[in-house]
Design a protein around this motif. Structure first.
Motif, PDB file in Angstrom:
ATOM      1  N   ASP A 137       0.852  -1.185   0.000  1.00 49.14           N
ATOM      2  CA  ASP A 137       0.000   0.000   0.000  1.00 49.14           C
ATOM      3  C   ASP A 137       0.893   1.242   0.000  1.00 49.14           C
ATOM      4  O   ASP A 137       2.071   1.182   0.373  1.00 49.14           O
ATOM      5  CB  ASP A 137      -0.899  -0.039   1.244  1.00 49.14           C
ATOM      6  CG  ASP A 137      -1.739   1.205   1.387  1.00 49.14           C
ATOM      7  OD1 ASP A 137      -2.333   1.642   0.380  1.00 49.14           O
ATOM      8  OD2 ASP A 137      -1.809   1.749   2.502  1.00 49.14           O
ATOM      9  N   THR A 142      -2.583   0.630  -4.611  1.00 47.17           N
ATOM     10  CA  THR A 142      -3.176   1.775  -3.950  1.00 47.17           C
ATOM     11  C   THR A 142      -4.643   1.932  -4.325  1.00 47.17           C
ATOM     12  O   THR A 142      -5.047   1.580  -5.442  1.00 47.17           O
ATOM     13  CB  THR A 142      -2.399   3.059  -4.320  1.00 47.17           C
ATOM     14  OG1 THR A 142      -3.022   4.205  -3.731  1.00 47.17           O
ATOM     15  CG2 THR A 142      -2.334   3.263  -5.830  1.00 47.17           C
ATOM     16  N   SER A 170     -13.221  -5.297  -0.093  1.00 48.07           N
ATOM     17  CA  SER A 170     -12.005  -4.530  -0.321  1.00 48.07           C
ATOM     18  C   SER A 170     -11.891  -4.123  -1.785  1.00 48.07           C
ATOM     19  O   SER A 170     -12.046  -4.956  -2.686  1.00 48.07           O
ATOM     20  CB  SER A 170     -10.774  -5.360   0.058  1.00 48.07           C
ATOM     21  OG  SER A 170      -9.592  -4.730  -0.415  1.00 48.07           O
ATOM     22  N   LYS A 227      -9.273  -3.678  -3.214  1.00 46.02           N
ATOM     23  CA  LYS A 227      -8.012  -4.244  -3.687  1.00 46.02           C
ATOM     24  C   LYS A 227      -8.085  -5.753  -3.931  1.00 46.02           C
ATOM     25  O   LYS A 227      -7.137  -6.352  -4.444  1.00 46.02           O
ATOM     26  CB  LYS A 227      -6.899  -3.936  -2.686  1.00 46.02           C
ATOM     27  CG  LYS A 227      -6.691  -2.438  -2.471  1.00 46.02           C
ATOM     28  CD  LYS A 227      -5.518  -2.147  -1.562  1.00 46.02           C
ATOM     29  CE  LYS A 227      -5.312  -0.652  -1.400  1.00 46.02           C
ATOM     30  NZ  LYS A 227      -4.129  -0.328  -0.584  1.00 46.02           N
ATOM     31  N   ASP A 284      -0.564  -3.469   4.147  1.00 52.14           N
ATOM     32  CA  ASP A 284      -1.474  -2.324   4.127  1.00 52.14           C
ATOM     33  C   ASP A 284      -1.645  -1.827   5.562  1.00 52.14           C
ATOM     34  O   ASP A 284      -1.350  -2.562   6.509  1.00 52.14           O
ATOM     35  CB  ASP A 284      -2.830  -2.736   3.528  1.00 52.14           C
ATOM     36  CG  ASP A 284      -3.607  -1.570   2.935  1.00 52.14           C
ATOM     37  OD1 ASP A 284      -3.883  -0.606   3.669  1.00 52.14           O
ATOM     38  OD2 ASP A 284      -3.945  -1.624   1.742  1.00 52.14           O
ATOM     39  N   ASP A 285      -2.127  -0.585   5.706  1.00 55.79           N
ATOM     40  CA  ASP A 285      -2.331  -0.033   7.050  1.00 55.79           C
ATOM     41  C   ASP A 285      -3.812   0.147   7.366  1.00 55.79           C
ATOM     42  O   ASP A 285      -4.154   0.812   8.347  1.00 55.79           O
ATOM     43  CB  ASP A 285      -1.605   1.313   7.186  1.00 55.79           C
ATOM     44  CG  ASP A 285      -2.247   2.398   6.329  1.00 55.79           C
ATOM     45  OD1 ASP A 285      -2.680   2.089   5.192  1.00 55.79           O
ATOM     46  OD2 ASP A 285      -2.321   3.554   6.782  1.00 55.79           O
ATOM     47  N   TYR A 286      -4.689  -0.450   6.549  1.00 53.95           N
ATOM     48  CA  TYR A 286      -6.136  -0.274   6.713  1.00 53.95           C
ATOM     49  C   TYR A 286      -6.796  -1.649   6.684  1.00 53.95           C
ATOM     50  O   TYR A 286      -6.900  -2.289   5.638  1.00 53.95           O
ATOM     51  CB  TYR A 286      -6.664   0.620   5.583  1.00 53.95           C
ATOM     52  CG  TYR A 286      -8.122   0.990   5.670  1.00 53.95           C
ATOM     53  CD1 TYR A 286      -8.640   1.610   6.802  1.00 53.95           C
ATOM     54  CD2 TYR A 286      -8.976   0.755   4.602  1.00 53.95           C
ATOM     55  CE1 TYR A 286      -9.979   1.962   6.868  1.00 53.95           C
ATOM     56  CE2 TYR A 286     -10.311   1.114   4.647  1.00 53.95           C
ATOM     57  CZ  TYR A 286     -10.811   1.720   5.797  1.00 53.95           C
ATOM     58  OH  TYR A 286     -12.153   2.073   5.863  1.00 53.95           O
ATOM     59  N   ASN A 345      -9.115  -3.309   4.019  1.00 52.18           N
ATOM     60  CA  ASN A 345      -8.552  -3.661   2.708  1.00 52.18           C
ATOM     61  C   ASN A 345      -8.144  -5.132   2.620  1.00 52.18           C
ATOM     62  O   ASN A 345      -7.825  -5.613   1.529  1.00 52.18           O
ATOM     63  CB  ASN A 345      -7.345  -2.776   2.379  1.00 52.18           C
ATOM     64  CG  ASN A 345      -7.758  -1.401   1.895  1.00 52.18           C
ATOM     65  OD1 ASN A 345      -8.886  -1.188   1.463  1.00 52.18           O
ATOM     66  ND2 ASN A 345      -6.844  -0.450   1.975  1.00 52.18           N
TER      67      ASN A 345
END
Length: 204
Positions: free
Chosen positions: A10, A97, A132, A134, A148-150, A153
């Motif tokens: 991400d 992203t 998600s 993604k 990823d930081d979420y 996702n």
């Protein structure tokens, strides 16, 4: 593409510091650089001393989130070194992203300007109505790992892909709850993931 040596990373919050760039975007839109409100806040609007936007003011702010903005975000400290270590170990790094696809080239230019060893950006858009945004790209890419930081996702993460969550600023973070149990690992930063992936994971 075979994903046997691919890592999907991400951008915002992992490679690039959107929360810091947000203050600059606010200054360009309204002529005032906001004061820091809470350095531990997950969301940019909570981190800075700014009012909630709607109507014309929100449109004015969003208009500034253009290709120029997305090509000039600062890097997350230590992220470049982490990517160099991963690339040096033989992994191909792909940026995955949730930006709108029209900004993919701006994002790639941003990463290149910092010297990230990343030659491919996949911009999925952020429509999460079917889970998600993604998930489809991950199914096609089939990377070894997805960082990823979420947490949302990771919904529908395809079988066989290592899900690694970066647990950054904790206050107001969505990175909590039962879905955490579906992940394979959590890390304080991309640098911490890289060290774990290259050193600790191999030793265990």
């Amino acid at each position: 593409m075979s994903g046997h040596r691919v890592l999907a990373l991400d951008a915002d919050g992992v490679l690039l510091d959107y929360n810091l760039a947000y203050a600059g975007a606010w200054q360009r839109a309204f002529g005032r650089y906001p004061a820091l409100r809470n350095s531990h806040a997950y969301w940019a609007a909570d981190r800075w001393d700014v009012e909630r936007l709607n109507g014309e003011a929100l449109h004015q702010f969003r208009a500034g989130l253009d290709a120029q903005f997305w090509s000039a975000l600062p890097a997350v400290p230590s992220a470049l070194e982490a990517c160099q270590q991963l690339e040096g170990a033989g992994f191909e790094l792909v940026c995955l992203t949730a930006l709108p696809p029209q900004f993919a080239q701006a994002r790639l230019a941003n990463l290149r300007a910092h010297g990230f060893p990343i030659e491919r950006v996949i911009a999925t858009g952020n429509d999460a109505s079917a889970g998600s945004p993604k998930a489809t790209a991950l199914a096609q890419l089939q990377p070894l790992a997805f960082v990823d930081d979420y947490l949302p996702n990771f919904a529908g993460l395809p079988e066989g892909i290592h899900g690694a969550l970066v647990l950054r600023e904790p206050e107001g973070s969505p990175n909590c709850g039962p879905a955490l149990q579906q992940l394979h690992s959590t890390h304080a930063s991309l640098a911490a993931f890289a060290h774990w992936w290259l050193v600790e994971k191999q030793e265990n």
